[in-house]
Scaffold this motif. Structure first.
Motif, PDB file in Angstrom:
ATOM      1  N   LYS A  28       0.844  -1.391   0.056  1.00  0.00           N
ATOM      2  CA  LYS A  28       0.011   0.192  -0.055  1.00  0.00           C
ATOM      3  C   LYS A  28       0.695   1.161   0.184  1.00  0.00           C
ATOM      4  O   LYS A  28       0.364   2.267  -0.744  1.00  0.00           O
ATOM      5  CB  LYS A  28      -1.055   0.051   1.251  1.00  0.00           C
ATOM      6  N   GLU A  29       1.799   1.407   0.652  1.00  0.00           N
ATOM      7  CA  GLU A  29       2.823   2.439   0.859  1.00  0.00           C
ATOM      8  C   GLU A  29       3.435   2.778  -0.795  1.00  0.00           C
ATOM      9  O   GLU A  29       3.507   3.849  -1.038  1.00  0.00           O
ATOM     10  CB  GLU A  29       4.090   2.318   1.871  1.00  0.00           C
ATOM     11  N   ARG A  30       4.015   1.651  -1.160  1.00  0.00           N
ATOM     12  CA  ARG A  30       4.636   1.703  -2.524  1.00  0.00           C
ATOM     13  C   ARG A  30       3.387   2.328  -3.680  1.00  0.00           C
ATOM     14  O   ARG A  30       3.688   3.048  -4.311  1.00  0.00           O
ATOM     15  CB  ARG A  30       5.248   0.418  -2.990  1.00  0.00           C
ATOM     16  N   LEU A  31       2.343   1.821  -3.497  1.00  0.00           N
ATOM     17  CA  LEU A  31       1.210   2.073  -4.507  1.00  0.00           C
ATOM     18  C   LEU A  31       0.994   3.597  -4.312  1.00  0.00           C
ATOM     19  O   LEU A  31       0.824   4.347  -5.236  1.00  0.00           O
ATOM     20  CB  LEU A  31       0.125   1.163  -4.209  1.00  0.00           C
ATOM     21  N   ALA A  32       0.810   3.938  -2.915  1.00  0.00           N
ATOM     22  CA  ALA A  32       0.623   5.546  -2.661  1.00  0.00           C
ATOM     23  C   ALA A  32       1.941   6.132  -3.273  1.00  0.00           C
ATOM     24  O   ALA A  32       1.341   7.311  -3.506  1.00  0.00           O
ATOM     25  CB  ALA A  32       0.447   5.580  -1.070  1.00  0.00           C
ATOM     26  N   LEU A  33       2.944   5.714  -3.338  1.00  0.00           N
ATOM     27  CA  LEU A  33       4.212   6.689  -3.777  1.00  0.00           C
ATOM     28  C   LEU A  33       3.900   6.746  -5.259  1.00  0.00           C
ATOM     29  O   LEU A  33       4.060   7.757  -5.783  1.00  0.00           O
ATOM     30  CB  LEU A  33       5.177   6.010  -3.325  1.00  0.00           C
TER      31      LEU A  33
END
Length: 114
Positions: A28-33
């Motif tokens: 989720k963090e990588r997709l948000a970035l």
């Protein structure tokens, strides 16, 4: 049901849950970035570090083990030469000395220039 089976199933379920939450949160963090067009280079493994990660882990582990040994030594001294409760001396020294050695490890790690 056998308690050993319940404990082993619970243990593996906890391990699975921890890994599942870790990878789900990381994704989720990588997709948000990516969604916000930010640089994701902080997730890449860098080999240009001054000291490897295993050296830091080994330093802190060795300091904790030295702290535990020193804690037993101090607990034995407290038991032998004072009138304090025997259990209190061991417990206090076994909590205090590894913490003090980990604090020393923190300052030594900062000097390694990560």
């Amino acid at each position: 049901m056998n308690p050993a089976i319940i404990i082993s199933i619970s243990f593996f379920a906890c391990i699975f849950g921890i890994f599942f939450l870790f990878f789900q949160t990381r994704n989720k963090e990588r997709l948000a970035l990516i969604e916000h067009d930010k640089d994701a280079s902080l997730f890449k493994f860098r080999k240009d570090r001054a000291s490897p990660v295993w050296a830091v882990i080994l330093l802190n582990l060795s300091l904790v083990l030295m702290g535990v040994g020193f804690g037993f030594f101090i607990g034995n001294l407290i038991e032998t030469y004072t009138v304090l409760n025997n259990d209190l001396g061991y417990v206090a020294s076994l909590f205090f000395t590894p913490g003090a050695f980990l604090l020393l490890g923190f300052y030594l790690t900062r000097k390694l220039k990560l």
